[in-house]
Scaffold this motif. Structure first.
Motif, mmCIF file in Angstrom:
data_model
loop_
_atom_site.group_PDB
_atom_site.id
_atom_site.type_symbol
_atom_site.label_atom_id
_atom_site.label_comp_id
_atom_site.label_asym_id
_atom_site.label_seq_id
_atom_site.Cartn_x
_atom_site.Cartn_y
_atom_site.Cartn_z
ATOM 1 N N ALA A 276 1.141 11.618 12.239
ATOM 2 C CA ALA A 276 2.119 12.570 11.712
ATOM 3 C C ALA A 276 1.827 12.897 10.246
ATOM 4 N N LEU A 277 1.501 11.886 9.469
ATOM 5 C CA LEU A 277 1.189 12.140 8.053
ATOM 6 C C LEU A 277 -0.018 13.068 7.937
ATOM 7 N N LYS A 278 -1.038 12.760 8.744
ATOM 8 C CA LYS A 278 -2.257 13.572 8.681
ATOM 9 C C LYS A 278 -1.947 15.028 8.989
ATOM 10 N N LEU A 279 -1.224 15.237 10.104
ATOM 11 C CA LEU A 279 -0.962 16.615 10.541
ATOM 12 C C LEU A 279 -0.134 17.373 9.509
ATOM 13 N N LYS A 280 0.951 16.761 9.019
ATOM 14 C CA LYS A 280 1.801 17.515 8.079
ATOM 15 C C LYS A 280 1.089 17.730 6.753
ATOM 16 N N GLU A 281 0.304 16.733 6.337
ATOM 17 C CA GLU A 281 -0.358 16.811 5.032
ATOM 18 C C GLU A 281 -1.308 18.009 4.945
ATOM 19 N N VAL A 282 -2.081 18.239 5.992
ATOM 20 C CA VAL A 282 -3.090 19.303 5.894
ATOM 21 C C VAL A 282 -2.714 20.613 6.576
ATOM 22 N N ALA B 90 -12.294 14.244 0.778
ATOM 23 C CA ALA B 90 -11.117 14.994 1.245
ATOM 24 C C ALA B 90 -9.850 14.257 0.829
ATOM 25 N N VAL B 91 -8.831 15.012 0.438
ATOM 26 C CA VAL B 91 -7.560 14.380 0.052
ATOM 27 C C VAL B 91 -6.996 13.586 1.230
ATOM 28 N N ALA B 92 -7.085 14.136 2.421
ATOM 29 C CA ALA B 92 -6.594 13.424 3.604
ATOM 30 C C ALA B 92 -7.541 12.278 3.942
ATOM 31 N N SER B 93 -7.006 11.099 3.977
ATOM 32 C CA SER B 93 -7.823 9.908 4.202
ATOM 33 C C SER B 93 -8.094 9.715 5.695
ATOM 34 N N THR B 94 -9.342 9.482 6.045
ATOM 35 C CA THR B 94 -9.692 9.276 7.458
ATOM 36 C C THR B 94 -10.551 8.016 7.626
ATOM 37 N N PHE C 41 -3.698 -5.951 -1.115
ATOM 38 C CA PHE C 41 -3.517 -4.550 -1.499
ATOM 39 C C PHE C 41 -4.546 -3.713 -0.758
ATOM 40 N N LEU C 42 -4.047 -2.737 -0.007
ATOM 41 C CA LEU C 42 -4.953 -1.809 0.681
ATOM 42 C C LEU C 42 -4.950 -0.523 -0.122
ATOM 43 N N THR C 43 -6.100 -0.129 -0.616
ATOM 44 C CA THR C 43 -6.159 1.097 -1.403
ATOM 45 C C THR C 43 -7.568 1.668 -1.420
ATOM 46 N N GLN C 44 -7.697 2.819 -0.821
ATOM 47 C CA GLN C 44 -8.997 3.480 -0.781
ATOM 48 C C GLN C 44 -9.549 3.616 -2.196
ATOM 49 N N SER C 45 -8.758 4.217 -3.067
ATOM 50 C CA SER C 45 -9.229 4.549 -4.417
ATOM 51 C C SER C 45 -9.227 3.347 -5.361
ATOM 52 N N GLY C 46 -8.329 2.403 -5.099
ATOM 53 C CA GLY C 46 -8.160 1.289 -6.037
ATOM 54 C C GLY C 46 -7.457 1.688 -7.314
ATOM 55 N N GLU C 47 -6.863 2.864 -7.332
ATOM 56 C CA GLU C 47 -6.248 3.368 -8.565
ATOM 57 C C GLU C 47 -4.774 3.732 -8.393
ATOM 58 N N THR C 48 -4.230 3.560 -7.212
ATOM 59 C CA THR C 48 -2.859 4.021 -6.960
ATOM 60 C C THR C 48 -1.852 3.301 -7.864
ATOM 61 N N ALA C 49 -1.128 4.091 -8.666
ATOM 62 C CA ALA C 49 -0.221 3.515 -9.665
ATOM 63 C C ALA C 49 0.854 2.649 -9.017
ATOM 64 N N ALA D 165 0.851 -1.195 0.000
ATOM 65 C CA ALA D 165 0.000 0.000 0.000
ATOM 66 C C ALA D 165 0.882 1.240 0.000
ATOM 67 N N ALA D 166 0.234 2.384 0.007
ATOM 68 C CA ALA D 166 0.934 3.669 0.048
ATOM 69 C C ALA D 166 0.261 4.573 1.075
ATOM 70 N N GLY D 167 1.038 5.496 1.609
ATOM 71 C CA GLY D 167 0.488 6.546 2.473
ATOM 72 C C GLY D 167 -0.307 6.009 3.647
ATOM 73 N N THR D 168 -1.487 6.563 3.810
ATOM 74 C CA THR D 168 -2.354 6.174 4.924
ATOM 75 C C THR D 168 -2.724 4.690 4.866
ATOM 76 N N SER D 169 -2.930 4.181 3.663
ATOM 77 C CA SER D 169 -3.271 2.759 3.541
ATOM 78 C C SER D 169 -2.119 1.884 4.019
ATOM 79 N N TYR D 170 -0.891 2.316 3.756
ATOM 80 C CA TYR D 170 0.292 1.609 4.274
ATOM 81 C C TYR D 170 0.248 1.595 5.807
ATOM 82 N N SER E 280 -6.292 10.813 -5.806
ATOM 83 C CA SER E 280 -5.638 9.532 -6.086
ATOM 84 C C SER E 280 -4.384 9.782 -6.908
ATOM 85 N N VAL E 281 -3.367 9.016 -6.555
ATOM 86 C CA VAL E 281 -2.034 9.258 -7.127
ATOM 87 C C VAL E 281 -1.803 8.230 -8.214
ATOM 88 N N THR E 282 -2.034 8.658 -9.452
ATOM 89 C CA THR E 282 -2.015 7.714 -10.566
ATOM 90 C C THR E 282 -0.711 7.798 -11.384
HETATM 91 O O1 M6R Z 1 -6.167 5.344 -2.638
HETATM 92 P P1 M6R Z 1 -5.046 4.812 -1.820
HETATM 93 O O2 M6R Z 1 -5.443 4.290 -0.509
HETATM 94 O O3 M6R Z 1 -4.225 3.771 -2.588
HETATM 95 O O4 M6R Z 1 -4.090 6.061 -1.596
HETATM 96 C C1 M6R Z 1 -2.862 5.924 -0.957
HETATM 97 C C2 M6R Z 1 -2.291 7.262 -0.565
HETATM 98 O O5 M6R Z 1 -2.059 8.057 -1.697
HETATM 99 C C3 M6R Z 1 -3.215 8.017 0.402
HETATM 100 O O6 M6R Z 1 -3.502 7.262 1.531
HETATM 101 C C4 M6R Z 1 -2.567 9.330 0.838
HETATM 102 O O7 M6R Z 1 -1.425 9.068 1.608
HETATM 103 C C5 M6R Z 1 -3.563 10.208 1.616
HETATM 104 N N1 M6R Z 1 -3.613 11.511 1.024
HETATM 105 C C6 M6R Z 1 -3.201 10.358 3.068
HETATM 106 O O8 M6R Z 1 -4.124 11.128 3.752
#
Ligand code: M6R
Length: 359
Positions: free
Chosen positions: A238-244, A152-156, A100-108, A54-59, A355-357
Motif C-alpha cells: 500500500a505504501l509503495k502504490l500510494k507513494e508513487v 529511486a525514492v521508493a525503496s524496493t 535499526f533498519l535504515t537504507q540510508s542510515g541517515e533518517t533523523a 525504523a520508518a516507512g518501508t524499513s519499518y 532520505s528524510v533528515t
Molecule cells: O533510509 P531509511 O530506510 O531509514 O528510510 C526510511 C523511509 O523514509 C523510507 O523507507 C521511505 O518510506 C521510502 N520512501 C518508502 O518507499
C-alpha cells in the motif's frame, strides 16, 4: 546509471534476484552456515527482547523480521516507529537489544532513538545500505545490506535485503542458542528459491502492467489485505502504490476490513489480496468473498501451494517466513506501472526526498 531503464525504480526491482544471491554468498558459507560477526551474534543472543526501530518501508521490513526473530531466534521481538519511540520511549525489558533498519542510515527519526539508546547504554545494531552512514557510526554494530546504491525514492531492493539479512541474523542467533528451528532452517536454499521466484515475476512484468492499467489507474483508491506476514507485506504494498501513483491505498489485516473499512468498498474498488500464510489461507479466502460480493475488483497474489482457479498472480512455492521476499515484488511492479503509465515521475514522487533528515 540507469542504462536502458527509463526509471531507477524498475532497475532496482530487477536487481533483487542478484541482491538475494549476493547476501547468500556473503553471509552464508557453502554449508549454509551464517557468517556473521560473533560479537553481534553474542550480543543479540544475550538479549531477552529485541526492539526494532525504523520508518516507512524499513519499518515494514521490521514487521516481517519480528516474526522471523521470534520463530528462529526464539527471542520476543517488538517493532516500533522510530518517530514515536524517540519521544515516548517504550518500557524496556531487563536486557534489550536494539536493531535499526535504515537504507540510508541517515533518517533523523531513527537517530533520535539511537541517541536515547546510547544514553541508556542499550546495545545496538544498524542494518543499513550505506557504509559509514550516521546510524552506522553511532550504533555499536553494523551489518550492511549490500544491495548497491538505491536511487529511486521508493525503496524496493533495500526492503528485500533487510528481510533477508534479518533472516540470516535470526538463524545465526537461533543456532547460537541451540534452537532446533534455526538449525533445521535451510536458509541458503530458501534464498536461492526466492531469487528464482523474484526472477520469474520480473520476467512476467507485462502481465502486471496490464493489471495496473486495467484496475488501478482508473481508481482513486485501493486496498491491500493479508494476514500474518501477508499483512506486513500489505502495508508495504500500500505504501509503495500510494507513494508513487498517488492512488490512496491502505493495507489491512484481512479480517479487520469487516470491522469498519469494508464500508468503503464500492463497485470496482481494487482489493489486492495476498495469500502465503498456511495458517490463515482459507480464512483470507473468506475475506476475499466478502469484498468481492460488494463489488470489489480483486487481484490475488497467491503462493502456488494455496492457488485456486481464478487467482491472478501465482507465486512459486516458498517458505512462509521468506514469502515477503517474493510476494512484495508484484506489489512493487503494480506501483511502478501505475505511476509510469499515469505519466508521473516514478523516481521522484512529489513532496518526497530519498532520505528524510528532519524529525
Ligand atoms: O533510509 P531509511 O530506510 O531509514 O528510510 C526510511 C523511509 O523514509 C523510507 O523507507 C521511505 O518510506 C521510502 N520512501 C518508502 O518507499
Amino acid at each position: 546509471s540507469k542504462g536502458t531503464y527509463e526509471f531507477y525504480m524498475l532497475k532496482e526491482i530487477d536487481e533483487q534476484p542478484a541482491v538475494m544471491r549476493r547476501l547468500s554468498t556473503e553471509y552464508l558459507d557453502e554449508n549454509g552456515e551464517p557468517v556473521v560477526d560473533d560479537k553481534i551474534v553474542d550480543a543479540v543472543a544475550k538479549a531477552d527482547r529485541i526492539y526494532i526501530f525504523a520508518a516507512g518501508t524499513s519499518y515494514h521490513a521490521g514487521l516481517v523480521g519480528q516474526q522471523i526473530f521470534e520463530k528462529f531466534a526464539g527471542i520476543p521481538t517488538e517493532v516500533g516507529y522510530a518517530s514515536e519511540a524517540g519521544y515516548h520511549f517504550p518500557m524496556m525489558s531487563k536486557h534489550p537489544f536494539f536493531i535499526f533498519l535504515t537504507q540510508s542510515g541517515e533518517t533523523a527519526d531513527s537517530r533520535v532513538v539511537l541517541t536515547e539508546a546510547n544514553k541508556r547504554h542499550i546495545p545496538s545494531l544498524t542494518m543499513t545500505n550505506v557504509e559509514g552512514s550516521t546510524l552506522s557510526r553511532e550504533a555499536d554494530y553494523t551489518m550492511l545490506l549490500k544491495a548497491g546504491p538505491e536511487i529511486a525514492v521508493a525503496s524496493t531492493k533495500a526492503y528485500t535485503a533487510q528481510v533477508a539479512l534479518q533472516a540470516i541474523l535470526a538463524k545465526a542467533v537461533g543456532e547460537k542458542l541451540g534452537k532446533q528451528e534455526a538449525k533445521d532452517w535451510n536458509l541458503k536454499h530458501g534464498l536461492s528459491i526466492a531469487a528464482e521466484g523474484i526472477q520469474e515475476i520480473v520476467d512476467g512484468k507485462e502481465a502486471i502492467e496490464k493489471l495496473a492499467k486495467k484496475y488501478l489507474i482508473p481508481s482513486r483508491n485501493a486496498f491491500y489485505i493479508g494476514r500474518g506476514i501477508d499483512h506486513a507485506v500489505s502495508l508495504e504494498g500500500a505504501l509503495k502504490l500510494k507513494e508513487v501513483s498517488y492512488i490512496q491505498t491502505e493495507g489491512f489485516a484481512a479480517a479487520e476490513l469487516k470491522h469498519g473499512t469494508i464500508s468503503l468498498i464500492e463497485d470496482g474498488t481494487p482489493v489486492i489480496a495476498l495469500i502465503n500464510d498456511p495458517v490463515t489461507a482459507d480464512l483470507t479466502r473468506g475475506n476475499i468473498q466478502e469484498v468481492a460480493s460488494r463489488g470489489a475488483n480483486v487481484i490475488t497474489i497467491v503462493g502456488k501451494q494455496f492457488a485456486k482457479e481464478g487467482d491472478t498472480i501465482v507465486l512459486p512455492e516458498i517458505d512462509y517466513y521468506l514469502s515477503a521476499l517474493v510476494s512484495v515484488v508484484p506489489a512493487q511492479l503494480l506501483a511502478y506501472y501505475a505511476s509510469k503509465d499515469k505519466g508521473l515521475d516514478v523516481d521522484k514522487p512529489r513532496n518526497l526526498a530519498k532520505s528524510v533528515t528532519v524529525e
